[in-house]
Design a protein around this motif. Structure first.
Motif, PDB file in Angstrom:
ATOM      1  N   TYR A 172      -9.657  11.484  -7.462  1.00 50.33           N
ATOM      2  CA  TYR A 172      -8.871  12.329  -6.515  1.00 50.33           C
ATOM      3  C   TYR A 172      -7.585  10.753  -6.712  1.00 50.33           C
ATOM      4  O   TYR A 172      -6.144  11.217  -6.110  1.00 50.33           O
ATOM      5  N   TYR A 173      -8.058   9.596  -7.507  1.00 48.67           N
ATOM      6  CA  TYR A 173      -6.585   8.329  -7.159  1.00 48.67           C
ATOM      7  C   TYR A 173      -5.498   8.778  -7.332  1.00 48.67           C
ATOM      8  O   TYR A 173      -4.399   8.705  -6.587  1.00 48.67           O
ATOM      9  N   THR A 174      -5.017   9.992  -8.409  1.00 45.69           N
ATOM     10  CA  THR A 174      -3.677  10.771  -8.618  1.00 45.69           C
ATOM     11  C   THR A 174      -3.487  11.862  -8.548  1.00 45.69           C
ATOM     12  O   THR A 174      -2.909  12.768  -8.901  1.00 45.69           O
ATOM     13  N   GLY A 175      -4.032  12.144  -7.315  1.00 53.03           N
ATOM     14  CA  GLY A 175      -4.145  13.608  -6.510  1.00 53.03           C
ATOM     15  C   GLY A 175      -4.453  14.603  -7.229  1.00 53.03           C
ATOM     16  O   GLY A 175      -5.890  14.350  -7.626  1.00 53.03           O
ATOM     17  N   ASP A 176      -5.312  16.027  -7.137  1.00 51.14           N
ATOM     18  CA  ASP A 176      -5.611  17.167  -6.996  1.00 51.14           C
ATOM     19  C   ASP A 176      -5.834  17.682  -8.922  1.00 51.14           C
ATOM     20  O   ASP A 176      -4.983  17.866  -9.566  1.00 51.14           O
ATOM     21  N   GLN A 212     -15.993   9.730  -5.570  1.00 53.29           N
ATOM     22  CA  GLN A 212     -14.823  10.045  -5.543  1.00 53.29           C
ATOM     23  C   GLN A 212     -13.159   9.394  -5.559  1.00 53.29           C
ATOM     24  O   GLN A 212     -12.209  10.584  -6.026  1.00 53.29           O
ATOM     25  N   TYR A 213     -13.303   8.180  -5.693  1.00 52.56           N
ATOM     26  CA  TYR A 213     -11.824   7.672  -6.436  1.00 52.56           C
ATOM     27  C   TYR A 213     -11.543   8.274  -7.482  1.00 52.56           C
ATOM     28  O   TYR A 213      -9.996   8.787  -7.672  1.00 52.56           O
ATOM     29  N   GLU A 214     -12.036   8.304  -8.821  1.00 54.17           N
ATOM     30  CA  GLU A 214     -11.779   8.903 -10.075  1.00 54.17           C
ATOM     31  C   GLU A 214     -11.488  10.096  -9.851  1.00 54.17           C
ATOM     32  O   GLU A 214     -10.707  10.375 -10.914  1.00 54.17           O
ATOM     33  N   THR A 260       0.823  -1.309   0.465  1.00 60.34           N
ATOM     34  CA  THR A 260       0.104   0.041  -0.200  1.00 60.34           C
ATOM     35  C   THR A 260       0.569   1.005   0.047  1.00 60.34           C
ATOM     36  O   THR A 260       2.006   0.836   0.067  1.00 60.34           O
ATOM     37  N   HIS A 261       0.121   2.077  -0.552  1.00 62.65           N
ATOM     38  CA  HIS A 261       0.831   3.774  -0.235  1.00 62.65           C
ATOM     39  C   HIS A 261       0.109   4.714   0.303  1.00 62.65           C
ATOM     40  O   HIS A 261      -0.217   5.295   0.634  1.00 62.65           O
ATOM     41  N   ALA A 262       0.853   5.468   1.132  1.00 63.26           N
ATOM     42  CA  ALA A 262       1.009   7.131   1.716  1.00 63.26           C
ATOM     43  C   ALA A 262       1.632   7.443   1.280  1.00 63.26           C
ATOM     44  O   ALA A 262       2.524   7.722   1.595  1.00 63.26           O
ATOM     45  N   ILE A 263       0.820   8.491  -0.368  1.00 63.80           N
ATOM     46  CA  ILE A 263       1.617   9.357  -0.569  1.00 63.80           C
ATOM     47  C   ILE A 263       1.167  11.883  -0.060  1.00 63.80           C
ATOM     48  O   ILE A 263       2.327  12.758  -0.052  1.00 63.80           O
ATOM     49  N   ILE A 264       0.012  11.612   0.422  1.00 59.92           N
ATOM     50  CA  ILE A 264      -0.418  13.116   1.443  1.00 59.92           C
ATOM     51  C   ILE A 264      -0.525  12.976   2.520  1.00 59.92           C
ATOM     52  O   ILE A 264      -0.797  12.070   3.658  1.00 59.92           O
ATOM     53  N   ASN A 265      -0.358  14.121   3.065  1.00 59.51           N
ATOM     54  CA  ASN A 265      -0.594  14.556   4.332  1.00 59.51           C
ATOM     55  C   ASN A 265      -1.841  14.334   5.120  1.00 59.51           C
ATOM     56  O   ASN A 265      -2.668  14.911   4.233  1.00 59.51           O
ATOM     57  N   LYS A 294       0.337   9.983   7.920  1.00 58.44           N
ATOM     58  CA  LYS A 294       0.532  10.750   6.266  1.00 58.44           C
ATOM     59  C   LYS A 294      -0.686   9.393   6.083  1.00 58.44           C
ATOM     60  O   LYS A 294      -1.354   8.691   6.681  1.00 58.44           O
ATOM     61  N   MET A 295      -1.462   9.722   4.512  1.00 55.21           N
ATOM     62  CA  MET A 295      -3.123   9.428   4.599  1.00 55.21           C
ATOM     63  C   MET A 295      -3.186   9.125   2.728  1.00 55.21           C
ATOM     64  O   MET A 295      -1.432   9.533   2.191  1.00 55.21           O
ATOM     65  N   LEU A 296      -3.729   8.917   1.762  1.00 52.04           N
ATOM     66  CA  LEU A 296      -4.811   7.509   2.484  1.00 52.04           C
ATOM     67  C   LEU A 296      -4.560   6.342   1.725  1.00 52.04           C
ATOM     68  O   LEU A 296      -4.030   5.848   0.694  1.00 52.04           O
TER      69      LEU A 296
HETATM   70  C1  LIG Z   1     -10.568   6.780  -2.906  1.00 54.63           C
HETATM   71  C2  LIG Z   1      -9.691   7.312  -2.275  1.00 54.63           C
HETATM   72  C3  LIG Z   1      -8.529   6.565  -2.185  1.00 54.63           C
HETATM   73  C4  LIG Z   1      -7.128   6.868  -2.208  1.00 54.63           C
HETATM   74  N1  LIG Z   1      -6.067   6.455  -2.297  1.00 54.63           N
HETATM   75  C5  LIG Z   1      -4.850   6.858  -2.062  1.00 54.63           C
HETATM   76  C6  LIG Z   1      -4.045   6.449  -1.467  1.00 54.63           C
HETATM   77  O1  LIG Z   1      -4.129   4.604  -2.080  1.00 54.63           O
HETATM   78  N2  LIG Z   1      -2.566   6.186  -1.073  1.00 54.63           N
HETATM   79  C7  LIG Z   1      -2.353   7.360  -1.489  1.00 54.63           C
HETATM   80  O2  LIG Z   1      -1.476   8.047  -0.740  1.00 54.63           O
HETATM   81  N3  LIG Z   1      -3.401   8.116  -1.221  1.00 54.63           N
HETATM   82  C8  LIG Z   1      -4.203   8.145  -1.605  1.00 54.63           C
HETATM   83  N4  LIG Z   1      -5.584   8.902  -1.842  1.00 54.63           N
HETATM   84  C9  LIG Z   1      -5.479  10.649  -1.488  1.00 54.63           C
HETATM   85  C10 LIG Z   1      -4.950  11.263  -3.180  1.00 54.63           C
HETATM   86  O3  LIG Z   1      -4.019  11.576  -3.263  1.00 54.63           O
HETATM   87  C11 LIG Z   1      -5.458  12.374  -2.586  1.00 54.63           C
HETATM   88  O4  LIG Z   1      -7.076  12.383  -2.268  1.00 54.63           O
HETATM   89  C12 LIG Z   1      -5.402  13.359  -3.854  1.00 54.63           C
HETATM   90  O5  LIG Z   1      -3.786  13.633  -3.880  1.00 54.63           O
HETATM   91  C13 LIG Z   1      -6.012  14.876  -3.223  1.00 54.63           C
HETATM   92  O6  LIG Z   1      -5.174  15.594  -1.725  1.00 54.63           O
HETATM   93  P1  LIG Z   1      -6.719  15.929  -0.781  1.00 54.63           P
HETATM   94  O7  LIG Z   1      -7.764  14.684  -1.035  1.00 54.63           O
HETATM   95  O8  LIG Z   1      -6.069  15.969   0.289  1.00 54.63           O
HETATM   96  O9  LIG Z   1      -7.438  17.224  -1.435  1.00 54.63           O
HETATM   97  P2  LIG Z   1      -6.361  18.507  -0.849  1.00 54.63           P
HETATM   98  O10 LIG Z   1      -5.350  19.021  -1.319  1.00 54.63           O
HETATM   99  O11 LIG Z   1      -6.620  18.962   0.779  1.00 54.63           O
HETATM  100  O12 LIG Z   1      -7.395  19.571  -1.461  1.00 54.63           O
HETATM  101  C14 LIG Z   1      -9.243  20.004  -1.128  1.00 54.63           C
HETATM  102  C15 LIG Z   1      -9.565  21.081  -2.505  1.00 54.63           C
HETATM  103  O13 LIG Z   1      -8.593  22.185  -1.607  1.00 54.63           O
HETATM  104  C16 LIG Z   1      -7.639  22.276  -3.498  1.00 54.63           C
HETATM  105  N5  LIG Z   1      -6.459  22.608  -2.978  1.00 54.63           N
HETATM  106  C17 LIG Z   1      -5.622  22.194  -2.434  1.00 54.63           C
HETATM  107  N6  LIG Z   1      -4.365  22.804  -2.182  1.00 54.63           N
HETATM  108  C18 LIG Z   1      -4.316  23.557  -3.284  1.00 54.63           C
HETATM  109  C19 LIG Z   1      -3.748  24.238  -3.618  1.00 54.63           C
HETATM  110  N7  LIG Z   1      -2.441  24.521  -3.307  1.00 54.63           N
HETATM  111  N8  LIG Z   1      -4.280  25.130  -4.862  1.00 54.63           N
HETATM  112  C20 LIG Z   1      -5.079  25.192  -5.559  1.00 54.63           C
HETATM  113  N9  LIG Z   1      -6.153  23.891  -4.589  1.00 54.63           N
HETATM  114  C21 LIG Z   1      -6.090  23.720  -3.767  1.00 54.63           C
HETATM  115  C22 LIG Z   1      -8.373  21.348  -4.353  1.00 54.63           C
HETATM  116  O14 LIG Z   1      -8.339  21.149  -5.208  1.00 54.63           O
HETATM  117  C23 LIG Z   1      -9.503  20.410  -3.297  1.00 54.63           C
HETATM  118  O15 LIG Z   1     -10.380  20.935  -4.264  1.00 54.63           O
HETATM  119  C24 LIG Z   1      -6.798   8.156  -2.281  1.00 54.63           C
HETATM  120  C25 LIG Z   1      -8.148   9.590  -2.885  1.00 54.63           C
HETATM  121  C26 LIG Z   1      -9.351   8.350  -2.985  1.00 54.63           C
HETATM  122  C27 LIG Z   1     -10.730  10.083  -2.775  1.00 54.63           C
END
Ligand SMILES: Cc1cc2nc3c(=O)[nH]c(=O)nc-3n(C[C@H](O)[C@H](O)[C@H](O)COP(=O)(O)OP(=O)(O)OC[C@H]3O[C@@H](n4cnc5c(N)ncnc54)[C@H](O)[C@@H]3O)c2cc1C
Length: 495
Positions: free
Chosen positions: A451-455, A447-449, A148-153, A188-190
C-alpha cells in the motif's frame, strides 16, 4: 547550510516539541523515547553518509545556485548521468537500511524536487503557489530537512466524498482565511516517521469531487506547529528488545501516525494549492510527484526483494534443504522475480522521458510495472521464507539462553545447521528471518509493500487504461487485414 550531519539532524529534533501521542502518553523528549531512539540513530547514519568520503561524491553535489554541497535527491536531472546520480542516493540509503525503511529523507525530497521543477503547472492557477513551492524547495534543500507526508484521508466512509462525511472537518479542510494564513482542521494519514521528522507536507491523490473545494489543499508546515497532533500507532517494538533477538525489528521500525489538525495556521507562503478541485486532481499526474519518486521506490523495492531473496537462500543452505528440487524451484522463482525487477529498473532508466523543461523522467510503463509487481512479489518472497524456515522459525532460543553456560553445549549441538553452520550462526540467521516474515514488524513491511503508493487495485486499473491509450493493438489489425481481401482466391494470395 547544505548537507547536515546526523548530529545536526538530532539537534534539530531536540530543538522542537511536537505534540506526539504514544500509547496514551505525550512524548516530551522524542530523542529519549525508547521506541524512537534506534530509528533516529538509523536516520542520523544516513545524514552522516553525506559526509563520508566513501559516499560523498556519489550521493551529493555542489548546488549551482548556492555553491553549497547538497543531496542528490534535490537534483533536477537533465542528463542520463544526473539520473544515475539520483539513483546513487536511492541505492545508498536503501542499502544502508536493507530497503526496509521506506520513507528515508530522499523520498519526500524527490517529491518536492519534482513539484519545484514542474511548478509551472501551479503557476497557471495561482503564480503565488508556484513561487511558494520554489521557495520551499530551496529552504528544504539548503537546510537539508527531513519531511513526512500525509496524503490520504482517515478511513471513515470510503463510499462518500470528503464533503459528504458526517462531520465537515473529519477530513482535513480549510476553515477560514486570516491575514496570516489559512486555518485548517481535520485529519490526514498515514504519516510514516512523523515523530522524528522536521516538517510535514500535505497533498492528495486525485479523486476530489465538486463540493470538495475546502479539502483541495497542499501545504507544508513544521512538525511542531501549534495545533498539530501526531497520534502514533501501537509500536511494533518497545525500543528495549535486544538486537540479538530482533536484529531488524530493533533497528528499522518506522512509526506511522494519524495527523490531527486542530485549527492549525498554515502561513500563506507555505500554501501550495487551495480551493481548486481541478488543480488538486491534476497535481499528481501533472507534476511528476508520482513518477519521480517511483524511481526511488523502485530502487528501494529491488533491494528489499533482494534482501528477502538472500535470506531465503541462506536459510535453505543453512539447513541443507536446497538440495531438493522443490526448494530449488521456489528459490529459482524468487531469483527470477528479483532479476525481472532489476531489468525493469534498468530499462526505466534507459527509456526515460524528456519533459519540455529538459528534465528527465524514468519510464512510466516500467516503473509502474514494478509498482504493480512488488505487492505480489514481495509477499511471495516472505511466503517462501516461511515455507523454507518451517518449524525452525519458531524454535529460536533467546539471547539469554544462548549466553547461559548450562545451555551452551545444547545450543551448539541441537541448534547447529548443516556441516559448517554452528548453532549460533543458525539461530542468528533464523531470528533475522523471523523478524522479516513473522514478527509484527515484518507484517508491517509486507503491508507497506502492498500500500505504500496507494491502492494497488486501482493503480493497476489506471495503468491498464493508460496502456490501452498508448497501444493501438496494431498486430491484431495486421492479422485481421486478411479479411479485407474480397474473394477467397484473393485471400489465398494474401496468405
Ligand atoms: C505501512 C504503510 C505506510 C504508509 N506510509 C504512508 C505515508 O508515509 N504517507 C501517506 O500519506 N500514506 C502512507 N500510507 C498510506 C497509503 O497511501 C494507503 O494505505 C493507500 O493509499 C491505500 O489507502 P487506504 O489504506 O486508506 O485503503 P482504502 O483506500 O481505504 O482501501 C481499502 C480497500 O477498499 C478498496 N477500495 C477502497 N476504495 C475503493 C474504490 N474507490 N474503488 C475500488 N476499491 C476501493 C481497496 O482496493 C482496498 O482493498 C502507508 C500505508 C502503509 C500500509
Amino acid at each position: 547550510m547544505g548537507i547536515r550531519t546526523g548530529d545536526q539532524y538530532i539537534r534539530g529534533l531536540k530543538s522542537r516539541q511536537p505534540e506526539i501521542w504514544l500509547q496514551g502518553k505525550k512524548v516530551t523528549k522524542v530523542c529519549e523515547e525508547a521506541v524512537f531512539r534506534q530509528p533516529i540513530h538509523e536516520i542520523a547514519k544516513l545524514y552522516d553518509m553525506q559526509h563520508d568520503e566513501k559516499y560523498q561524491a556519489k550521493i551529493t553535489h555542489i548546488c549551482q545556485e548556492t555553491g553549497e554541497r547538497v543531496n542528490n535527491a534535490f537534483l533536477v536531472a537533465k542528463t542520463p548521468e544526473e539520473l544515475q546520480a539520483k539513483r546513487a542516493i536511492y541505492e545508498a540509503y536503501a542499502e544502508a537500511t536493507f530497503g526496509l525503511m521506506g520513507r528515508t529523507p530522499d523520498f519526500l525530497n524527490i517529491v518536492l524536487t519534482s513539484l519545484y521543477s514542474n511548478a509551472s503547472f501551479l503557476e497557471k492557477y495561482n503564480p503565488q503557489w508556484a513561487e511558494n513551492v520554489k521557495n520551499y524547495y530551496k529552504y528544504v534543500r539548503d537546510q537539508d530537512l527531513f519531511l513526512t507526508h500525509a496524503i490520504i484521508n482517515p478511513q471513515n466512509d470510503r463510499s462518500k466524498s470528503s464533503h459528504e462525511q458526517n462531520d465537515v472537518y473529519t477530513h482535513l479542510g480549510a476553515v477560514e482565511e486570516t491575514p496570516e494564513g489559512l486555518i485548517v482542521k481535520g485529519a490526514k494519514m498515514l504519516a510514516t516517521l512523523a515523530p522524528i521528522t522536521d516538517e510535514v507536507i500535505i497533498y492528495s491523490f486525485p479523486g476530489f469531487k465538486p463540493g470538495d473545494e475546502r479539502y483541495a489543499l497542499a501545504f507544508a508546515i513544521p512538525i511542531d506547529t501549534p495545533g498539530l497532533r501526531i497520534i502514533c500507532r501501537e509500536p511494533m517494538q518497545d525500543g528495549n528488545r535486544s538486537v540479538y533477538d530482533h536484529p531488524l525489528a530493533s533497528r528499522f521500525e518506522e512509526m506511522d501516525a494519524v495527523l490531527v489538525f486542530n485549527d492549525v495556521l498554515v502561513p500563506w507562503e507555505r500554501l501550495f494549492l487551495y480551493n481548486n478541485v481541478e488543480a488538486a486532481n491534476l497535481l499528481y499526474p501533472k507534476t511528476g510527484i508520482g513518477q519521480q519518486p517511483a524511481h526511488q521506490t523502485g530502487v528501494r523495492g529491488l533491494l528489499k526483494l533482494q534482501f528477502a531473496t538472500e535470506v531465503a537462500m541462506r536459510l535453505a543452505d543453512s539447513i541443507g534443504v536446497d538440495v531438493y528440487p522443490n526448494v530449488q524451484n521456489i528459490l529459482g522463482e524468487l531469483a527470477q522475480s528479483l532479476e525481472s525487477v532489476r531489468a525493469l529498473l534498468r530499462t526505466a532508466e534507459l527509456e526515460y522521458e524528456t519533459l519540455p523543461s529538459g528534465e528527465l523522467m524514468p519510464g512510466y510503463v516500467q516503473l509502474e510495472t514494478i509498482r504493480g509487481l512488488l505487492p505480489k512479489l514481495y509477499p511471495r518472497a516472505i511466503e517462501v521464507i516461511q515455507i523454507i524456515g518451517a518449524g525452525g522459525l519458531l524454535m529460536s532460543p533467546t539471547d539469554s539462553d544462548m549466553e547461559h553456560s548450562e545451555l551452551a553445549a545444547d545450543m551448539e549441538k541441537y541448534y547447529a545447521g548443516r556441516d559448517g553452520i554452528s548453532g549460533t550462526d543458525r539461530v542468528r540467521l533464523f531470528k533475522l528471518a523471523w523478524d522479516l516474515c513473522g514478527e509484527a514488524f515484518g507484517q508491517r513491511l509486507l503491508q507497506y509493500e502492498r500500500y505504500y503508493t496507494g491502492d494497488p487495485v486501482r493503480k493497476l486499473a489506471i495503468f491498464y487504461n493508460n496502456y490501452k491509450k498508448s497501444h493501438a493493438c496494431t498486430m491484431v489489425d495486421d492479422a485481421l487485414s486478411v479479411f479485407a481481401a474480397k474473394s477467397a482466391s484473393q485471400r489465398e494470395q494474401v496468405l
